[in-house]
Design a protein around this motif. Structure first.
Motif, PDB file in Angstrom:
ATOM      1  N   ALA A 105      15.980 -46.424  10.037  1.00 54.44           N
ATOM      2  CA  ALA A 105      14.689 -47.078  10.251  1.00 54.44           C
ATOM      3  C   ALA A 105      14.759 -48.507   9.726  1.00 54.44           C
ATOM      4  O   ALA A 105      15.153 -48.741   8.577  1.00 54.44           O
ATOM      5  N   LYS A 106      14.393 -49.452  10.548  1.00 52.34           N
ATOM      6  CA  LYS A 106      14.509 -50.858  10.167  1.00 52.34           C
ATOM      7  C   LYS A 106      13.554 -51.212   9.038  1.00 52.34           C
ATOM      8  O   LYS A 106      13.847 -52.084   8.211  1.00 52.34           O
ATOM      9  N   ARG A 107      12.424 -50.528   8.965  1.00 54.27           N
ATOM     10  CA  ARG A 107      11.481 -50.815   7.883  1.00 54.27           C
ATOM     11  C   ARG A 107      12.073 -50.450   6.527  1.00 54.27           C
ATOM     12  O   ARG A 107      11.803 -51.113   5.526  1.00 54.27           O
ATOM     13  N   HIS A 108      12.892 -49.405   6.482  1.00 52.93           N
ATOM     14  CA  HIS A 108      13.528 -49.027   5.216  1.00 52.93           C
ATOM     15  C   HIS A 108      14.584 -50.050   4.812  1.00 52.93           C
ATOM     16  O   HIS A 108      14.728 -50.372   3.619  1.00 52.93           O
ATOM     17  N   ILE A 109      15.314 -50.561   5.783  1.00 49.11           N
ATOM     18  CA  ILE A 109      16.309 -51.608   5.497  1.00 49.11           C
ATOM     19  C   ILE A 109      15.608 -52.838   4.931  1.00 49.11           C
ATOM     20  O   ILE A 109      16.031 -53.422   3.923  1.00 49.11           O
ATOM     21  N   LEU A 110      14.523 -53.252   5.577  1.00 47.99           N
ATOM     22  CA  LEU A 110      13.801 -54.443   5.133  1.00 47.99           C
ATOM     23  C   LEU A 110      13.193 -54.259   3.753  1.00 47.99           C
ATOM     24  O   LEU A 110      13.274 -55.152   2.898  1.00 47.99           O
ATOM     25  N   ALA A 111      12.577 -53.110   3.511  1.00 51.22           N
ATOM     26  CA  ALA A 111      11.981 -52.867   2.188  1.00 51.22           C
ATOM     27  C   ALA A 111      13.046 -52.914   1.096  1.00 51.22           C
ATOM     28  O   ALA A 111      12.843 -53.513   0.029  1.00 51.22           O
ATOM     29  N   PHE A 112      14.194 -52.305   1.355  1.00 53.87           N
ATOM     30  CA  PHE A 112      15.275 -52.340   0.368  1.00 53.87           C
ATOM     31  C   PHE A 112      15.712 -53.771   0.079  1.00 53.87           C
ATOM     32  O   PHE A 112      15.920 -54.156  -1.078  1.00 53.87           O
ATOM     33  N   ILE A 113      15.867 -54.586   1.113  1.00 52.97           N
ATOM     34  CA  ILE A 113      16.323 -55.966   0.929  1.00 52.97           C
ATOM     35  C   ILE A 113      15.353 -56.733   0.039  1.00 52.97           C
ATOM     36  O   ILE A 113      15.765 -57.427  -0.908  1.00 52.97           O
ATOM     37  N   TYR A 114      14.057 -56.620   0.309  1.00 48.81           N
ATOM     38  CA  TYR A 114      13.085 -57.387  -0.464  1.00 48.81           C
ATOM     39  C   TYR A 114      12.982 -56.897  -1.905  1.00 48.81           C
ATOM     40  O   TYR A 114      12.899 -57.719  -2.839  1.00 48.81           O
ATOM     41  N   PHE A 115      12.973 -55.583  -2.118  1.00 46.79           N
ATOM     42  CA  PHE A 115      12.958 -55.077  -3.488  1.00 46.79           C
ATOM     43  C   PHE A 115      14.215 -55.519  -4.245  1.00 46.79           C
ATOM     44  O   PHE A 115      14.148 -55.922  -5.411  1.00 46.79           O
ATOM     45  N   ALA A 116      15.358 -55.456  -3.570  1.00 45.10           N
ATOM     46  CA  ALA A 116      16.614 -55.834  -4.219  1.00 45.10           C
ATOM     47  C   ALA A 116      16.623 -57.313  -4.582  1.00 45.10           C
ATOM     48  O   ALA A 116      17.140 -57.698  -5.643  1.00 45.10           O
ATOM     49  N   ARG A 117      16.053 -58.156  -3.733  1.00 41.74           N
ATOM     50  CA  ARG A 117      15.990 -59.582  -4.070  1.00 41.74           C
ATOM     51  C   ARG A 117      15.212 -59.809  -5.365  1.00 41.74           C
ATOM     52  O   ARG A 117      15.605 -60.631  -6.206  1.00 41.74           O
ATOM     53  N   ALA A 118      14.086 -59.127  -5.501  1.00 40.02           N
ATOM     54  CA  ALA A 118      13.285 -59.291  -6.714  1.00 40.02           C
ATOM     55  C   ALA A 118      14.090 -58.909  -7.950  1.00 40.02           C
ATOM     56  O   ALA A 118      14.050 -59.598  -8.978  1.00 40.02           O
ATOM     57  N   VAL A 119      14.840 -57.821  -7.858  1.00 38.47           N
ATOM     58  CA  VAL A 119      15.649 -57.374  -8.985  1.00 38.47           C
ATOM     59  C   VAL A 119      16.756 -58.379  -9.289  1.00 38.47           C
ATOM     60  O   VAL A 119      17.013 -58.722 -10.458  1.00 38.47           O
ATOM     61  N   VAL A 120      17.416 -58.880  -8.266  1.00 35.62           N
ATOM     62  CA  VAL A 120      18.542 -59.803  -8.461  1.00 35.62           C
ATOM     63  C   VAL A 120      18.069 -61.123  -9.071  1.00 35.62           C
ATOM     64  O   VAL A 120      18.714 -61.664  -9.987  1.00 35.62           O
TER      65      VAL A 120
ATOM     66  N   ALA B  95       7.672 -61.923  -7.622  1.00 33.14           N
ATOM     67  CA  ALA B  95       6.452 -61.198  -7.243  1.00 33.14           C
ATOM     68  C   ALA B  95       6.361 -61.027  -5.730  1.00 33.14           C
ATOM     69  O   ALA B  95       5.980 -59.953  -5.229  1.00 33.14           O
ATOM     70  N   LEU B  96       6.720 -62.062  -4.996  1.00 35.34           N
ATOM     71  CA  LEU B  96       6.663 -61.972  -3.541  1.00 35.34           C
ATOM     72  C   LEU B  96       7.681 -60.970  -2.993  1.00 35.34           C
ATOM     73  O   LEU B  96       7.423 -60.302  -1.989  1.00 35.34           O
ATOM     74  N   GLY B  97       8.835 -60.847  -3.643  1.00 37.01           N
ATOM     75  CA  GLY B  97       9.813 -59.858  -3.210  1.00 37.01           C
ATOM     76  C   GLY B  97       9.264 -58.441  -3.295  1.00 37.01           C
ATOM     77  O   GLY B  97       9.470 -57.612  -2.398  1.00 37.01           O
ATOM     78  N   ILE B  98       8.563 -58.166  -4.382  1.00 38.43           N
ATOM     79  CA  ILE B  98       7.941 -56.835  -4.534  1.00 38.43           C
ATOM     80  C   ILE B  98       6.878 -56.621  -3.460  1.00 38.43           C
ATOM     81  O   ILE B  98       6.796 -55.551  -2.841  1.00 38.43           O
ATOM     82  N   PHE B  99       6.059 -57.645  -3.236  1.00 40.22           N
ATOM     83  CA  PHE B  99       5.022 -57.563  -2.202  1.00 40.22           C
ATOM     84  C   PHE B  99       5.631 -57.278  -0.834  1.00 40.22           C
ATOM     85  O   PHE B  99       5.159 -56.400  -0.093  1.00 40.22           O
ATOM     86  N   ALA B 100       6.690 -58.005  -0.461  1.00 37.65           N
ATOM     87  CA  ALA B 100       7.295 -57.830   0.864  1.00 37.65           C
ATOM     88  C   ALA B 100       7.911 -56.452   1.018  1.00 37.65           C
ATOM     89  O   ALA B 100       7.862 -55.858   2.103  1.00 37.65           O
ATOM     90  N   GLY B 101       8.531 -55.938  -0.051  1.00 38.02           N
ATOM     91  CA  GLY B 101       9.082 -54.592   0.025  1.00 38.02           C
ATOM     92  C   GLY B 101       8.010 -53.557   0.324  1.00 38.02           C
ATOM     93  O   GLY B 101       8.211 -52.631   1.129  1.00 38.02           O
ATOM     94  N   ILE B 102       6.846 -53.727  -0.286  1.00 41.80           N
ATOM     95  CA  ILE B 102       5.748 -52.770  -0.087  1.00 41.80           C
ATOM     96  C   ILE B 102       5.203 -52.842   1.335  1.00 41.80           C
ATOM     97  O   ILE B 102       4.985 -51.810   1.988  1.00 41.80           O
ATOM     98  N   VAL B 103       4.975 -54.070   1.867  1.00 45.20           N
ATOM     99  CA  VAL B 103       4.300 -54.176   3.164  1.00 45.20           C
ATOM    100  C   VAL B 103       5.199 -53.779   4.331  1.00 45.20           C
ATOM    101  O   VAL B 103       4.688 -53.477   5.419  1.00 45.20           O
ATOM    102  N   ASN B 104       6.506 -53.761   4.137  1.00 45.54           N
ATOM    103  CA  ASN B 104       7.379 -53.352   5.232  1.00 45.54           C
ATOM    104  C   ASN B 104       7.478 -51.838   5.389  1.00 45.54           C
ATOM    105  O   ASN B 104       7.866 -51.362   6.460  1.00 45.54           O
ATOM    106  N   LEU B 105       7.136 -51.090   4.375  1.00 45.64           N
ATOM    107  CA  LEU B 105       7.278 -49.634   4.436  1.00 45.64           C
ATOM    108  C   LEU B 105       6.421 -48.983   5.523  1.00 45.64           C
ATOM    109  O   LEU B 105       6.869 -48.033   6.172  1.00 45.64           O
ATOM    110  N   PRO B 106       5.171 -49.436   5.787  1.00 43.87           N
ATOM    111  CA  PRO B 106       4.361 -48.770   6.821  1.00 43.87           C
ATOM    112  C   PRO B 106       4.609 -49.226   8.252  1.00 43.87           C
ATOM    113  O   PRO B 106       3.904 -48.771   9.162  1.00 43.87           O
ATOM    114  N   VAL B 107       5.561 -50.114   8.499  1.00 40.95           N
ATOM    115  CA  VAL B 107       5.795 -50.622   9.854  1.00 40.95           C
ATOM    116  C   VAL B 107       6.147 -49.474  10.804  1.00 40.95           C
ATOM    117  O   VAL B 107       6.978 -48.623  10.483  1.00 40.95           O
TER     118      VAL B 107
END
Length: 407
Positions: free
Chosen positions: A279-294, A380-392
Motif C-alpha cells: 500500500a502506497k500510503r504505508h510507504i509514505l507514512a513510514f518515510i515521513y515518520f522516519a524523517r522526523a526521527v532522523v 513536527a511536520l514529519g509527524i503530521f505528514a506521517g499521520i495524514v497519509n495513513l487514511p489515503v
C-alpha cells in the motif's frame, strides 16, 4: 491502456526521461553551494538569496500546473524544449543579475518555470501513458532514482566548477549544459493522439480537477507533499551554511549533499518497486515518520563530519522516495489521462512547502542567528505528514458511466 496504442520503446522512455531528470534535478540540488559565494560578493543577506530560491520553488509549483496541462493536451516534447530554454536563460541571468530584484526574477521565476517543464510531472505523464500499469510505480522509481543520481553526480561537479571558474562562470557553464535536454526531448515525443490520452470517458480538465480537489485522499496527498517540500528544500539549501556556521569545512557540505543523492538512488528505486506490492500510503507514512526521527537524532548527536555523513546517508534514503508512491497513487486513483496536470497540482503543494522551508530558513536565521526553530518545525511536520497519509484510499475512484454506456 491498450498496449497497441504505445509506440515508444520502454527503454527509450526510461533512458531519456532519466537523463532529463538527472540534468534538471542535479543542477537544482547544488544551489545551496552558491549561497555564501553570492551573498558575500554581492553584500546581500542570506534572506535575499533564500527569498529568490523561495520564489523559484513557488514559481515551479505555479508553472507546474500549466506545464502539466499543456503536456497532457499536446505532449511533453514542447514543454521540455521550452523548459530547457528557460533553464539556460535563468542560469545565465542568475550569474549576471546585479540587484536582488533581478536575481529573484532569474534565479526565482525563470528557473522555477524551467524546472516545471523539465522534471517529474511532465516526465511522469509520459511514463503513465507509455508504461504498463503493472510496471508504472517501478518505472517512476527508476526515474526518481535518476534524479537522485543527478544530485550525487552534479553536486561535486558544481563545487568543482565554482572553485575552478568562480561562481559566475560555473552558472554560465551549467546554462550551456542544460540545453542537452532539447535532443533528449525527441526521445519522449509522443504521437498527438497519445499525448491527448486514450480516455475511457469524456472527462474535461476542469471536471478532472474538480473531482480531485473534492476527493479527501487527494487532499491528504497534497498535505503530505507540502511537508516533503518544506523539509528537503530547507535542508538542501541551508545545510551547507549551517555546517559552515558550526566550523565544518565546505567540503563536508558538498560530500553530504552528494551522499544524499547517492543513497536516494536506493531509496527512490526501493519506494517505486515496493509500490507495486505494498500500500502506497504505508510507504509514505513510514518515510515521513522516519524523517522526523532522523532529523531529531541529527540535532541530538554531537556535530562532526561523521554525524553529518550518517545523517546525509540516512536522509538520502528518504529524500525523494515520496515521489514514486505519491504519483503512482494519483494514477491509480484517477487514471492517466490528466496525470501530469493532477501531479502538477499536488506538486504545487510541495512547492508551497518548499517556499516556506527555504524562506523561513533565511528569515529566522537573520532574526535569531540560528536555524534551530526551522529544524524543530521540520520534525513536527514529519509527524503530521506521517499521520495524514495513513487514511489515503488508493482504489480507483468510482465514476458514473456515460449516458447510454453499459458496465
Amino acid at each position: 491502456m491498450n498496449s497497441s496504442a504505445r509506440t515508444l520503446p520502454m527503454a527509450q522512455v526510461l533512458l531519456c526521461g532519466a537523463v532529463v531528470v538527472t540534468l534538471s534535478m542535479g543542477i537544482r540540488h547544488g544551489f545551496g553551494l552558491w549561497l555564501q559565494p553570492i551573498t558575500q560578493e554581492q553584500d546581500w543577506t542570506r534572506q535575499t538569496f533564500a527569498f529568490a530560491l523561495a520564489v523559484q520553488n513557488i514559481s515551479w509549483g505555479i508553472f507546474g500546473i500549466l506545464a502539466g496541462m499543456v503536456a497532457d493536451r499536446f505532449g511533453a516534447f514542447r514543454v521540455l524544449v521550452g523548459g530547457a530554454a528557460l533553464y539556460g536563460l535563468g542560469l545565465a541571468g542568475m550569474a549576471l543579475a546585479p540587484t536582488p530584484a533581478l536575481f529573484a526574477l532569474t534565479a526565482g521565476v525563470l528557473i522555477g518555470a524551467a524546472q516545471a517543464g523539465t522534471t517529474y510531472a511532465v516526465i511522469y505523464g509520459v511514463l503513465g501513458r507509455q508504461i504498463d500499469p503493472q510496471k508504472r510505480s517501478w518505472a517512476m522509481g527508476i526515474t526518481a532514482a535518476a534524479g537522485s543520481f543527478g544530485q550525487f553526480l552534479m553536486v561535486p561537479v558544481e563545487g568543482w566548477l565554482i572553485g575552478y571558474f568562480g561562481w559566475r562562470g560555473a552558472l554560465l557553464a551549467l546554462g550551456a549544459a542544460v540545453l542537452l535536454v532539447v535532443p533528449l526531448a525527441f526521445g519522449l515525443r509522443e504521437p498527438r493522439r497519445q499525448a491527448a490520452g486514450a480516455a475511457t470517458h469524456d472527462q474535461t480538465m476542469r471536471q478532472a480537477l474538480a473531482e480531485a480537489l473534492r476527493y479527501p485522499s487527494f487532499q491528504l496527498l497534497m498535505a503530505g507533499y507540502f511537508v516533503c517540500g518544506f523539509q528537503v528544500v530547507f535542508i538542501g539549501v541551508h545545510m551547507p551554511s549551517y555546517l559552515k556556521d558550526h566550523g565544518l569545512a565546505p567540503a563536508v557540505a558538498s560530500y553530504a549533499l552528494a551522499l544524499i543523492g547517492l543513497f536516494n538512488v536506493v531509496g527512490t528505486y526501493a519506494a517505486g518497486a515496493l509500490g507495486q506490492r505494498m500500500a502506497k500510503r504505508h510507504i509514505l507514512a513510514f518515510i515521513y515518520f522516519a524523517r522526523a526521527v532522523v532529523i531529531a537524532a541529527f540535532l541530538l548527536a554531537p556535530l562532526s563530519p561523521a554525524s553529518v555523513y550518517a545523517f546525509a546517508a540516512t536522509m538520502g534514503l528518504l529524500w525523494l522516495s515520496t515521489i514514486p508512491p505519491t504519483n503512482a497513487a494519483i494514477a491509480q486513483i484517477f487514471g492517466i489521462r490528466h496525470l501530469s496536470m493532477l501531479g502538477g497540482f499536488v506538486f504545487f503543494s510541495h512547492q508551497v512547502g518548499s517556499f516556506l522551508g527555504v524562506w523561513l530558513g533565511g528569515f529566522l536565521y537573520d532574526r535569531t542567528g540560528s536555524y534551530d526553530i526551522v529544524w524543530y518545525i521540520a520534525i513536527a511536520l514529519g509527524i503530521f505528514a506521517g499521520i495524514v497519509n495513513l487514511p489515503v484510499k488508493e482504489s480507483p475512484i468510482a465514476r458514473p458511466l456515460p449516458h447510454g454506456a453499459t458496465p
